[in-house]
Design an enzyme around this catalytic site. Structure first.
Site, PDB file in Angstrom:
ATOM      1  N   HIS A 128      -0.676   9.544 -16.265  1.00 49.03           N
ATOM      2  CA  HIS A 128      -1.420   8.799 -15.238  1.00 49.03           C
ATOM      3  C   HIS A 128      -0.762   8.991 -13.871  1.00 49.03           C
ATOM      4  CE1 HIS A 128      -3.205   5.503 -12.960  1.00 49.03           C
ATOM      5  NE2 HIS A 128      -2.013   4.981 -12.791  1.00 49.03           N
ATOM      6  N   HIS A 163      17.255   4.224  -2.012  1.00 54.16           N
ATOM      7  CA  HIS A 163      16.807   2.845  -2.273  1.00 54.16           C
ATOM      8  C   HIS A 163      16.016   2.762  -3.587  1.00 54.16           C
ATOM      9  CE1 HIS A 163      12.952   3.490   0.343  1.00 54.16           C
ATOM     10  NE2 HIS A 163      12.688   3.743  -0.923  1.00 54.16           N
ATOM     11  N   LYS A 200       2.431   0.451  13.718  1.00 58.03           N
ATOM     12  CA  LYS A 200       1.112   0.997  13.399  1.00 58.03           C
ATOM     13  C   LYS A 200       0.127  -0.113  13.079  1.00 58.03           C
ATOM     14  CE  LYS A 200       1.907   5.599  11.988  1.00 58.03           C
ATOM     15  NZ  LYS A 200       0.707   6.006  12.673  1.00 58.03           N
TER      16      LYS A 200
END
Lengths: 375, 522
Positions: free
Chosen positions: B73, B299, B328
């Site tokens: 998937h 991270h 943004k």
């Protein structure tokens, strides 16, 4: 007619939701935990969560207000402005300040988490496909901890108990109020040892030893799971930690060592085929069935069939060798160090006689011990 | 038969039109249809996963097949659905937006598309192989993906190589086109934002796809030629795999979202009838996100035991990335503010993008806090986070773009009524699916497990119901597309009242050849 079938579908869905909620809870948030570190992490989590909520509410309300008032259908005329240095500076600098404010407590907590010095108890945690081994360093004590949930519960044949998939045969027992250092590693693939109530999550990596620590404040039973995908039964290797008072811990240590000594002594007596078969089935179901399947049929080609296999029906020496030393490059582990001589003898005997293999072979604990000594 | 002047021939006939075409519009359409097909295959796998997770216990599939489903998937959606969809949009729209007659390297363009069907045929064929398909997660951490992998892993590696070559060639084509074929007087700072974001994305692709190729090659030699890059037993390092993978993987995340930023920056001004707020800050923000994306990879690895200093560095860098991303979002809201808005389907998807992407971005900020990440890492909280940035993020932007430009592509208006149904079903479905995942994640449910303890039962059932609603409502989209291709109200050249840009200066449907003479740019 159609309306009726539609409403009955809704009813079924509703009913099934209700039936589940009898046993489940609607927990929304992180658990606060029972250690200082887990509490600091919880408060960091809540701080950053509220920062996010405030930002989201601010942004979305401006947006919603514009959507309601500045729509063409209410006659809004579009303005043509397309920049404003002041505003742009503000919405760059303010987030930076918020981040700095968040970074300070996060750094303090992280430094605390990394301070593994001056521990009172050292425990090596080793991940195996799919169980955990706990070794109490300096205590000459080590054992494995396996999932103890009844397979019938997993296959929906009986009702699931409240600790479904979060229960083990041998929990890790630790004293409260002491600094416990965990040395986390793995024997095969990468696992991750995670107990949410302690906020301890450390990847168990073959060839590396990772350190972590905790100091538990309350007695209790704490449950966790493997957090890193480690193959087929990744979802079936839970962690259970029993935190007890120091006195109780000392008693448990003595008790546990005595029972292991008794097991070693059992290796020198004579075992009959039927005794070995009974014992062997228990050992098999606990250690081997995950891959080779309860009926011995395996899942070829990854996990070969033992039922009617050439090795399990003919080559006894090879059979013992593979069980003791594993098979390099596959998921087959070396069990010499994992199981007692009795367990090894029993499981090999079982595999040679169960499921119609019927070789009549008896492998005795004494012969296993001799083989192990000669290595 | 063919016209005397070879450059002015129309589309070829039959299957050879599609096999041999070098036309950017044909290739763009093929990319989009391919990605829609992959979206449905990957989506079916997601529904198998959700079916198993309706209730505790094993009902529908066994753990080994469940792991194959989560792995495939992820791979299909990332490499087969989202990335090709953006390349398809770039193929169609970049030449039209910069006033170029075609992509700069048309034959290469044909090649980079036709690699994909073969790559994914091979990837999907692993499902039928002995030992099953790859089952080690789309992040394929070694040694689970090397020493302990099923034999089909070799085919998976080859498929990744082919898809990677396709991406690199596509990216080269985009860069060469944008740098060389803009209409005279279209300076860089006059380019539409979709073009800008794709230019930056293409550089990211060229930078990181070779890293992925190197990584899977190291896996290949570990598996077949006795090396030990990722095997601690031979002096190698399993963590090295993760560093390499995420050095590719994090920029890859931005590869899947920067073009989405571009699309939203085209659509919001159009339906607000107002110029984009902060055009240049958008360009700078996109560039800084792209640069920072190379400095945050670890991270994803806060719990592997990197040293304290490394942990701190990656935490700060990750937090920093939220600043340009915030800029943004604020710019889009400021564009809507005091506009004159209408809410056709592209705008609905764009607004949902801004809201839901912001939610995904904020949970990303939570994940950046390294100590807290020790609790979030590898739980459903992470699954919720990245699905919020990828589904209402990347996928919704692709849907928005499809509705926005479909009249230009087909010459017909799509069915607005069905479009709105598609939007609302998708919107409700995806929130039902993914929002409860935040709760079960925080409550302690690890990701990638086929069975779970009973405390997670209620929310999982809601997620599954939502998943089915979301999945099946995508069939409405297919209906909209088929109807629109076959007919509908004729579209004008300027389809939307507030639309600006060169793509609206040509008739609808866009002729087979456009901008054979460079247009004038104001």
């Amino acid at each position: 007619m159609q309306e009726r079938s539609c409403s009955s579908v809704v009813l079924i869905i509703f009913a099934s939701l209700c039936s589940v909620s009898v046993q489940a809870d609607w927990a929304l948030n992180m658990t606060k935990g029972v250690t200082e570190v887990s509490n600091s992490i919880y408060s960091l989590h809540m701080q950053i969560f509220w920062v996010c909520v405030v930002i989201a509410v601010a942004v979305f309300s401006v947006m919603l207000w514009s959507i309601i008032h500045h729509r063409k259908s209410v006659g809004a005329k579009a303005e043509q402005f397309h920049e404003n240095t002041t505003v742009e500076l503000i919405w760059t600098i303010v987030p930076v300040l918020i981040l700095v404010a968040m970074a300070i407590p996060a750094t303090t907590t992280l430094i605390e988490m990394y301070d593994t010095d001056d521990s009172d108890v050292d425990i090596q945690v080793t991940g195996y496909q799919w169980k955990w081994q706990y070794q109490y360093l300096g205590e000459d004590l080590s054992f494995f901890s396996n999932l103890s949930t009844n397979p019938d519960e997993i296959n929906n044949k009986v009702k699931k108990n409240v600790n479904y998939l979060l229960e083990v045969d041998e929990p890790l027992v630790v004293p409260i109020g002491k600094k416990i250092r965990f040395l986390v590693t793995s024997n095969d693939v990468i696992h991750s040892w995670w107990v949410p109530a302690f906020a301890v999550k450390r990847d168990a990596i073959p060839g590396f030893i990772n350190e972590s620590w905790t100091r538990i404040e309350e007695e209790g039973v704490y449950r966790g799971q493997c957090a890193e995908l480690c193959g087929k039964d990744h979802g079936f290797m839970p962690i259970v930690v029993k935190a007890v008072s120091d006195e109780e811990y000392q008693l448990w240590l003595a008790d546990k060592k005595a029972s292991i000594a008794a097991e070693v002594a059992a290796a020198s007596r004579v075992w009959s085929l039927s005794e070995l078969m009974v014992k062997g089935e228990q050992v098999y179901q606990k250690n081997c069935a995950a891959c080779h399947q309860p009926g011995g049929q395996g899942i070829p080609p990854m996990f070969p069939a033992l039922k009617g296999g050439v090795i399990t029906t003919q080559q006894q020496g090879e059979h013992i060798n593979i069980v003791l030393e594993g098979r390099a490059g596959t998921a087959m582990q070396a069990y010499a160090a994992q199981l007692s001589a009795v367990d090894l003898a029993a499981v090999i005997t079982y595999e040679r006689n169960a499921w119609g293999n019927d070789t009549g072979d008896i492998v005795t604990p004494q012969s296993i011990q001799t083989m192990l000594k000669s290595k | 038969m063919a016209s005397a002047v070879d450059h002015h021939h129309g589309p070829g006939t039959g299957i050879t039109r599609w096999l041999f075409t070098t036309n950017h519009k044909d290739i763009g359409s093929m990319y989009l249809i391919f990605s829609l097909l992959m979206f449905f295959i990957g989506g079916t796998m997601a529904l198998i996963i959700r079916m198993e997770l309706v209730e505790p216990g094993l009902q529908v599939v066994q753990p080994e097949f469940f792991n194959q489903m989560t792995t495939m998937h992820g791979l299909i959606m990332v490499f087969g659905a989202v990335m090709p969809a953006f390349v398809g949009l770039a193929n169609w729209m970049v030449p039209l937006m910069i006033g170029a007659p075609d992509m700069a390297l048309p034959r290469l363009n044909n090649f980079s598309f036709w690699l994909l069907p073969f790559a994914f045929f091979m990837m999907l064929s692993t499902l039928f192989m002995d030992g099953g398909a790859p089952n080690f997660g789309w992040t394929f951490y070694a040694p689970l993906s090397t020493t302990y992998a099923p034999p089909s892993v070799t085919f998976f590696i080859f498929a990744i190589h082919m898809a990677g070559v396709s991406s690199i060639l596509g990216a080269i084509n985009v860069i060469v086109t944008i740098m060389n074929m803009r209409a005279p007087s279209m300076s860089y700072m006059k380019m539409p934002l979709f073009v800008w974001t794709w230019l930056i994305t293409a550089f990211l692709l060229i930078a990181v796809m070779p890293v992925l190729a190197g990584t899977v090659t190291m896996m290949l030699t570990d598996i077949h030629f006795g090396t030990s890059f990722f095997d601690a037993g031979g002096g190698g390092d399993p963590v090295l795999f993760q560093h390499l993978f995420w050095f590719f993987g994090h920029p890859e995340v931005y590869i899947m979202i920067l073009p989405a930023f571009g699309i939203i920056s085209q659509i919001v001004p159009t339906f607000s009838r107002k110029p984009l707020f902060g055009y240049s800050s958008m360009v700078y923000a996109t560039s800084s996100i792209a640069l920072l994306s190379f400095t945050v990879w670890a991270h994803h690895m806060f719990t592997v035991g990197i040293p304290l200093v490394g942990e701190l560095f990656f935490m700060y860098a990750t937090m920093l990335i939220s600043v340009p991303t915030g800029v943004k979002v604020f710019n889009w809201v400021a564009t809507m503010f005091r506009g004159s808005m209408t809410f056709e389907t592209p705008m609905l998807f764009a607004i949902a993008f801004i809201v839901l992407f912001t939610i995904g971005g904020l949970s990303g900020l939570m994940l950046a806090i390294s100590p807290a990440d020790f609790q979030y890492h590898d739980t459903y909280f992470v699954v919720a986070h990245f699905h919020y940035v990828l589904v209402p993020g990347a996928v919704f932007s692709i849907m928005a773009a499809a509705y926005y430009w479909m009249p230009k592509w087909t010459g017909n208006m799509y069915d607005e009524y069905l479009g709105k149904w598609h939007f609302w079903c998708s919107f409700i479905g995806l929130n039902l699916t993914f929002f409860p995942m935040h709760f079960v994640g925080l409550a302690g449910m690890p990701r990638r497990i086929p069975d779970y303890s009973i405390q997670f039962a209620d929310f999982n059932m809601i997620s599954s119901l939502g998943g089915f609603l979301f999945g099946f409502s995508q069939l409405i989209f297919v209906l909209v597309v088929v109807k629109c291709v076959r007919g509908g109200a004729p579209a004008k050249a300027v389809v939307w009242e507030g639309a600006e840009g060169l793509e609206w200066s040509i008739p609808s449907p866009a002729p087979y050849h456009t901008f054979e003479k460079p247009p004038e740019v104001k």
